[in-house]
Design an enzyme around this catalytic site. Structure first.
Site, PDB file in Angstrom:
ATOM      1  N   CYS A 158     -89.743   6.121  38.262  1.00  0.00           N
ATOM      2  CA  CYS A 158     -88.616   6.156  39.202  1.00  0.00           C
ATOM      3  C   CYS A 158     -88.766   7.189  40.315  1.00  0.00           C
ATOM      4  O   CYS A 158     -89.463   6.963  41.289  1.00  0.00           O
ATOM      5  CB  CYS A 158     -87.318   6.361  38.438  1.00  0.00           C
ATOM      6  N   LYS A 179     -92.085  11.720  32.868  1.00  0.00           N
ATOM      7  CA  LYS A 179     -91.611  11.708  34.249  1.00  0.00           C
ATOM      8  C   LYS A 179     -91.879  13.070  34.888  1.00  0.00           C
ATOM      9  O   LYS A 179     -91.588  14.118  34.301  1.00  0.00           O
ATOM     10  CB  LYS A 179     -90.118  11.397  34.270  1.00  0.00           C
ATOM     11  N   GLU A 194     -87.277   1.991  33.127  1.00  0.00           N
ATOM     12  CA  GLU A 194     -87.047   3.336  32.598  1.00  0.00           C
ATOM     13  C   GLU A 194     -86.020   3.269  31.464  1.00  0.00           C
ATOM     14  O   GLU A 194     -84.989   2.610  31.591  1.00  0.00           O
ATOM     15  CB  GLU A 194     -86.543   4.212  33.744  1.00  0.00           C
TER      16      GLU A 194
END
Length: 645
Positions: free
Chosen positions: A168, A115, A46
């Site tokens: 994540c 995300k 990330e």
């Protein structure tokens, strides 16, 4: 892909916070190395272009523009190299909003995935910088001079595989995006992460990754931020993990900054087979793949770009003994579980029919020894007298002193009832009745002995009011290495789910872990060392066994390998051969030997189905089973032609 494998890398290279030029140089350096390893798909952490810990600098135009320029450099790199697809993380500004994005770069094309879930608790305060992208979103945007497709509802093609991307926190929510992506066809999930390290968190994360790969029947490649990230409040160790269908197949060494990359060959074909076989996966996909589509592109997705040779090593371990765990602790646990399954199955059968007598033929070989040990443990669990187990030795023309003595001594040592009924006279009478010359040691000569022994066991069970306990194992059933209506038949086949390569380990486990005397332990160890043989042909003059099963049908370790990959995954013989060459590279099997016994396996497996179509009951102990009532239903007259071809 190379024979159904996709070579995937998870990378966590060194970074310098906010130094985009340094970071992209390390990424390109890493990509150059991966190309030399013929890697087809790579994932980086990330915010890998900027560093994850830039904090409020993420709202600074200098950093945003530098990341956009770095992405343009990577696009140029991908046009030149063209053999590897890769994913990096960067901040992206769209219509005044900032998004935490993954950029999939493929031969000059870029797809952005934003995300989905932005953590804002404990040490995370990402909502300060990022917005979630509403689902579903798909639109074209400009990142500097690079035209990109921004989405959170697409899966992508890479070298013939379908991949999905999440970032994540997306993995940590109750229903991760990867669930829907997998339902829509993604076979590989890539996760760009920046998860800091806390006590116990790594073990939890590994379980999360492996469980998600199991739940989604997919591969999962995870790259976490590492060396060089700010340690103002947090520490990042640079995790690189690759899992496949519930098992972690590659992970790096933590706390070693230079050990920041793992590369593994993902078995796409195995994933596809499990999805096809697990019918509820498709049922779930109908309900959950809503709004997800496969991205269109002009990119050639089916040509690897690499020249593969037969000498190219697979970057994953292919276990030559897939039924046998290599870890001693896991082996002991597996053996204990299998014995308990066998005992539970037999105990239920005895209880259901109100039976307190078992009749079992004891040859001094591995299979009958395991059956006897299971019988003893079952009687002990039920509180029954071991004398109710009637072990019968039936010496014939090929019985050696070694196996005979071991059989009788073992029964005495275990405290069961021991009987001996020689078969030579009755078999010779039968030869006379059917007009067979005893000097001709053919299949009639052998099978008459096997059927005579089975007749004795059946008739004795009637006389004693008991049942016959079968001893044949899974590998023999696969090869048909059993006499039809001879040792093929019993009232309960306790070893029917146990492959030959595992039988000796179960006997060895019993010898060392159960309460046995030194004399019984010694007998069990000698039985383990005895060559596998039906002992139907007379022994040598010095008493040594002449008829060795593996000389006739081939090594059981090869056949169990073939059996596992044919039944567990439905692989073609070509692919099984490919895997076997890699698995047995350090063994004494050349290519011709593997091909020879693979052909034997395919021929016998098809020809002998009629024996499996009428198997006695017996407990399933693992994922590979040949019961005609459950796991394996096949016509007895199916042709093996295309498999052997």
């Amino acid at each position: 892909m190379r024979n159904g494998f996709l070579r995937v890398a998870a990378c966590a290279p060194h970074v310098k916070v906010a130094d985009v030029d340094y970071n992209i140089s390390r990424i390109i350096e890493k990509l150059d190395g991966l190309v030399k390893q013929k890697t087809e798909l790579a994932v980086f952490p990330e915010m890998s272009l900027t560093g994850y810990t830039c904090a409020d600098l993420f709202h600074n135009f200098m950093l945003i523009d530098a990341a956009a320029a770095a992405l343009a450099r990577l696009v140029d790199y991908s046009r030149e190299v063209r053999v590897i697809d890769f994913v990096v993380g960067l901040p992206v500004r769209v219509d005044g909003a900032m998004y935490n994005c993954a950029a999939l770069v493929q031969q000059g094309e870029v797809s952005l995935v934003a995300k989905s879930y932005i953590p804002n608790y404990n040490e995370f305060y990402e909502r300060r910088w990022w917005r979630p992208l509403p689902f579903p979103t798909e639109r074209e945007v400009m990142v500097g001079d690079v035209k990109c497709r921004l989405t959170n509802c697409n899966i992508f093609r890479s070298h013939g595989a379908q991949i999905g991307i999440e970032i994540c926190e997306d993995l940590w929510v109750p229903i991760p995006p990867s669930c829907r992506l997998a339902m829509a066809g993604a076979q590989v999930i890539l996760n760009l992460s920046a998860s800091d390290d806390l006590i116990g968190k790594y073990d939890y994360l590994k379980k999360l990754i492996s469980q998600q790969s199991a739940r989604c029947l997919c591969a999962y490649a995870y790259a976490g931020a590492g060396w060089g990230e700010s340690s103002t409040d947090l520490v990042f160790d640079g995790k690189a993990v690759i899992a496949e269908n519930g098992s972690i197949i590659a992970s790096n060494r933590r706390w070693e900054p230079d050990h920041n990359t793992v590369v593994a060959d993902i078995d796409i074909q195995a994933i596809d087979r499990d999805r096809m076989h697990t019918s509820t996966f498709a049922d779930c996909a109908v309900n959950e793949a809503v709004g997800i589509s496969v991205a269109d592109s002009h990119i050639s997705h089916h040509a690897s770009g690499y020249d593969w040779s037969d000498d190219d090593k697979l970057l994953r371990h292919i276990d030559p003994h897939p039924f046998v765990p290599s870890d001693p602790a896991v082996m002991d646990e597996r053996c204990d579980e299998i014995l308990n399954i066998q005992v539970a199955g037999l105990a239920k059968r005895l209880d259901a029919i109100g039976c307190r007598t078992l009749v079992v033929g004891i040859s001094g070989g591995l299979d009958s020894t395991l059956a006897l040990l299971v019988a003893v443990r079952t009687f002990d669990r039920l509180g029954l007298d071991r004398r109710g187990i009637v072990g019968i030795t039936m010496p014939g023309f090929g019985t050696t002193d070694r196996t005979h003595n071991n059989a009788t001594a073992l029964m005495e040592g275990l405290g069961v009832t021991s009987m001996e009924i020689p078969i030579a006279a009755s078999v010779n009478q039968h030869f006379s009745d059917i007009g067979h010359d005893p000097a001709v040691h053919d299949v009639t000569y052998e099978n008459c002995q096997a059927r005579e022994r089975t007749q004795i066991l059946m008739d004795m069970s009637n006389r004693l009011g008991g049942i016959v306990l079968g001893t044949g194992d899974l590998s023999e059933l696969a090869l048909g290495w059993a006499t039809y209506n001879g040792d093929h038949m019993s009232m309960y086949g306790v070893n029917a789910g146990v492959p030959k390569t595992l039988v000796r380990h179960l006997v060895n486990y019993y010898a060392h872990q159960q309460s046995t005397s030194d004399s019984v332990r010694g007998l069990l160890l000698d039985i383990i060392d005895t060559p596998i043989s039906p002992e139907l042909i007379p022994a040598a003059a010095d008493g040594e066994i002449l008829q060795r099963t593996e000389d006739l049908v081939g090594p059981y370790e090869l056949h169990d390998f073939f059996l596992y990959y044919m039944l567990r995954y439905g692989f073609t013989p070509e692919r099984i051969y490919f895997l076997a060459r890699h698995a047995f590279k350090e063994y004494d099997y050349d290519d011709a030997t593997i091909r020879k016994w693979l052909d034997t396996f395919m021929k016998r497996f098809f020809q002998q189905q009629f024996k499996r179509s009428c198997l006695p009951d017996g407990p399933k102990v693992g994922s590979v089973c040949l019961s005609p009532r459950g796991d394996w239903r096949m016509p007895s007259d199916a042709s093996s032609a295309i498999w052997r071809k």
